[in-house]
Design an enzyme around this catalytic site. Structure first.
Site, PDB file in Angstrom:
ATOM      1  N   TYR A 156      25.755 157.714  92.491  1.00  0.00           N
ATOM      2  CA  TYR A 156      24.339 158.033  92.289  1.00  0.00           C
ATOM      3  C   TYR A 156      23.933 159.049  93.344  1.00  0.00           C
ATOM      4  O   TYR A 156      24.512 159.090  94.441  1.00  0.00           O
ATOM      5  CB  TYR A 156      23.486 156.768  92.410  1.00  0.00           C
ATOM      6  CG  TYR A 156      23.615 155.887  91.199  1.00  0.00           C
ATOM      7  CD1 TYR A 156      22.659 155.906  90.196  1.00  0.00           C
ATOM      8  CD2 TYR A 156      24.730 155.073  91.029  1.00  0.00           C
ATOM      9  CE1 TYR A 156      22.790 155.119  89.057  1.00  0.00           C
ATOM     10  CE2 TYR A 156      24.869 154.278  89.898  1.00  0.00           C
ATOM     11  CZ  TYR A 156      23.901 154.307  88.916  1.00  0.00           C
ATOM     12  OH  TYR A 156      24.036 153.551  87.796  1.00  0.00           O
ATOM     13  N   TYR A 192      32.177 153.308  86.380  1.00  0.00           N
ATOM     14  CA  TYR A 192      32.303 153.613  87.804  1.00  0.00           C
ATOM     15  C   TYR A 192      32.450 152.327  88.611  1.00  0.00           C
ATOM     16  O   TYR A 192      32.009 151.261  88.169  1.00  0.00           O
ATOM     17  CB  TYR A 192      31.094 154.414  88.291  1.00  0.00           C
ATOM     18  CG  TYR A 192      29.777 153.649  88.291  1.00  0.00           C
ATOM     19  CD1 TYR A 192      29.429 152.844  89.372  1.00  0.00           C
ATOM     20  CD2 TYR A 192      28.895 153.722  87.223  1.00  0.00           C
ATOM     21  CE1 TYR A 192      28.237 152.137  89.387  1.00  0.00           C
ATOM     22  CE2 TYR A 192      27.697 153.028  87.229  1.00  0.00           C
ATOM     23  CZ  TYR A 192      27.381 152.229  88.309  1.00  0.00           C
ATOM     24  OH  TYR A 192      26.204 151.525  88.311  1.00  0.00           O
ATOM     25  N   ARG A 213      31.989 149.020  86.565  1.00  0.00           N
ATOM     26  CA  ARG A 213      30.880 148.803  85.643  1.00  0.00           C
ATOM     27  C   ARG A 213      31.071 149.737  84.452  1.00  0.00           C
ATOM     28  O   ARG A 213      31.445 150.904  84.627  1.00  0.00           O
ATOM     29  CB  ARG A 213      29.539 149.153  86.305  1.00  0.00           C
ATOM     30  CG  ARG A 213      29.176 148.268  87.491  1.00  0.00           C
ATOM     31  CD  ARG A 213      27.688 148.035  87.528  1.00  0.00           C
ATOM     32  NE  ARG A 213      27.284 147.321  86.320  1.00  0.00           N
ATOM     33  CZ  ARG A 213      26.096 147.415  85.742  1.00  0.00           C
ATOM     34  NH1 ARG A 213      25.186 148.200  86.266  1.00  0.00           N
ATOM     35  NH2 ARG A 213      25.817 146.749  84.645  1.00  0.00           N
ATOM     36  N   HIS A 216      26.793 153.597  81.709  1.00  0.00           N
ATOM     37  CA  HIS A 216      25.438 153.243  81.284  1.00  0.00           C
ATOM     38  C   HIS A 216      24.413 154.194  81.896  1.00  0.00           C
ATOM     39  O   HIS A 216      24.687 154.873  82.881  1.00  0.00           O
ATOM     40  CB  HIS A 216      25.093 151.807  81.698  1.00  0.00           C
ATOM     41  CG  HIS A 216      25.169 151.607  83.187  1.00  0.00           C
ATOM     42  ND1 HIS A 216      26.336 151.237  83.823  1.00  0.00           N
ATOM     43  CD2 HIS A 216      24.246 151.740  84.176  1.00  0.00           C
ATOM     44  CE1 HIS A 216      26.113 151.153  85.128  1.00  0.00           C
ATOM     45  NE2 HIS A 216      24.861 151.464  85.380  1.00  0.00           N
ATOM     46  N   HIS A 218      20.389 153.821  83.293  1.00  0.00           N
ATOM     47  CA  HIS A 218      19.312 152.866  83.611  1.00  0.00           C
ATOM     48  C   HIS A 218      17.979 153.383  83.073  1.00  0.00           C
ATOM     49  O   HIS A 218      17.696 154.583  83.170  1.00  0.00           O
ATOM     50  CB  HIS A 218      19.139 152.732  85.124  1.00  0.00           C
ATOM     51  CG  HIS A 218      20.295 152.107  85.838  1.00  0.00           C
ATOM     52  ND1 HIS A 218      20.262 150.815  86.310  1.00  0.00           N
ATOM     53  CD2 HIS A 218      21.508 152.594  86.176  1.00  0.00           C
ATOM     54  CE1 HIS A 218      21.406 150.539  86.924  1.00  0.00           C
ATOM     55  NE2 HIS A 218      22.182 151.606  86.857  1.00  0.00           N
TER      56      HIS A 218
HETATM   57 FE   FE2 Z   1      24.219 151.751  87.342  1.00  0.00          FE
END
Ligand code: FE2
Length: 301
Positions: A156, A192, A213, A216, A218
């Site tokens: 991120y 990731y 994970r 996706h 968010h």
């Molecule tokens: Fe996430």
């Protein structure tokens, strides 16, 4: 002088909280003491194990910064975050399913124009997102929607040193139009690993768990007068959909992301490779609920 055995000690500790004025606070501390004491009795916890637990929690706190929340990550991998979500959303009344907030929500941004590319300068396969917010059936206009996702390497923006100087990428706020819609360009998210360079990563490694994970995006939909919706849209076909490290996947949130080979993309630019399209309708229901505090504000308190 009082002397306690391993049973009477629990009663005495509970008694010490008997005058807690706030009833809810009293319930929470009572149940916490009962659960912790039961854990210690059941496991015959050794001094070394207790030392380890104290050190682990200390290091978890020390790992937290203004942009890194190791305690949320710990809650996520222990399934506590999804359990809190589950007990607070036992019935959905056909509203969209919820899932974890995750540790990378950093707060709101100024609204961006529809159609904008939030991935400028970020390598990845182009993806166009078209979404709509409804009140179960009617479109909802003027609703702020926060969007954030990881880059092609699984990071991120807030995890990168450049965040403070360069600002947000793969992260934005949009306001729905009169038909409840908003749209933007980004890159196709990939699966990731959650951060493994801290105590939570050590926990996963020590227990033979993978940190992955499934891919996706968010979304946080916060319509005035409606229950805030904190959710993800997952990419259908991801290999980690059945073993999400934070237990966040729900069938309804898995979306078919369509591959397109047309030479012109929806924003009118020429395609040099296949591009992708994600569409989703978020249904919210009337009510109120918890809106997460931006991470920066939490850290500053
Ligand atoms: Fe996430």
């Amino acid at each position: 002088m009082s002397q306690f055995n391993d049973r009477t000690l629990t009663e005495q500790v509970l008694e010490s909280f008997a005058n807690t004025p706030d009833p809810r606070r009293k319930t929470l501390i009572t149940e916490l003491v009962l659960s912790l004491h039961e854990f210690v009795r059941k496991t015959n916890l050794t001094f070394e194990e207790w030392d380890f637990a104290i050190d682990f929690l200390t290091r978890t706190g020390q790992k937290c910064t203004a942009t890194r929340q190791e305690f949320i990550l710990l809650s996520d991998v222990l399934g506590v975050s999804m359990l809190v979500d589950a007990v607070n959303h036992r019935s959905r009344d056909d509203a969209t399913e919820t899932t974890v907030l995750g540790p990378f929500y950093v707060g709101e941004h100024k609204p961006m124009p529809h159609g904008i590319d939030i991935s400028v300068g970020i390598p990845g396969k182009p993806m166009f997102v078209n979404a709509r917010v409804t009140s179960l059936n009617e479109p909802l206009a003027n609703v702020p929607v926060d969007v954030w996702h990881a880059d092609d390497e699984g990071f991120y923006d807030s995890q990168k040193p450049s965040y403070e100087t360069q600002g947000a990428s793969l992260r934005a706020r949009f306001i729905t139009d009169s038909d409840g819609q908003f749209s933007f360009r980004t890159i196709l998210p990939c699966s990731y690993p959650i951060p493994t360079d801290g105590p939570v990563g050590q926990l996963l490694a020590a227990t033979n768990r993978h940190p992955m994970r499934p891919a996706h995006v968010h979304f946080l939909v916060n319509a005035p007068g409606f229950e805030p919706l904190i959710t993800h849209v997952f990419v259908e076909g991801d290999e980690y959909l059945n073993s999400d490290a934070v237990f966040g996947v729900k069938d309804e949130l898995v979306s078919k992301v369509e591959r397109h080979d047309d030479p012109i993309m929806p924003d009118g630019s020429r395609a040099s490779e296949p591009w992708y399209a994600m569409s989703y309708e978020f249904r919210v229901r009337r009510g109120s609920g918890h809106v997460p505090q931006p991470l920066m504000a939490v850290a500053a308190e």
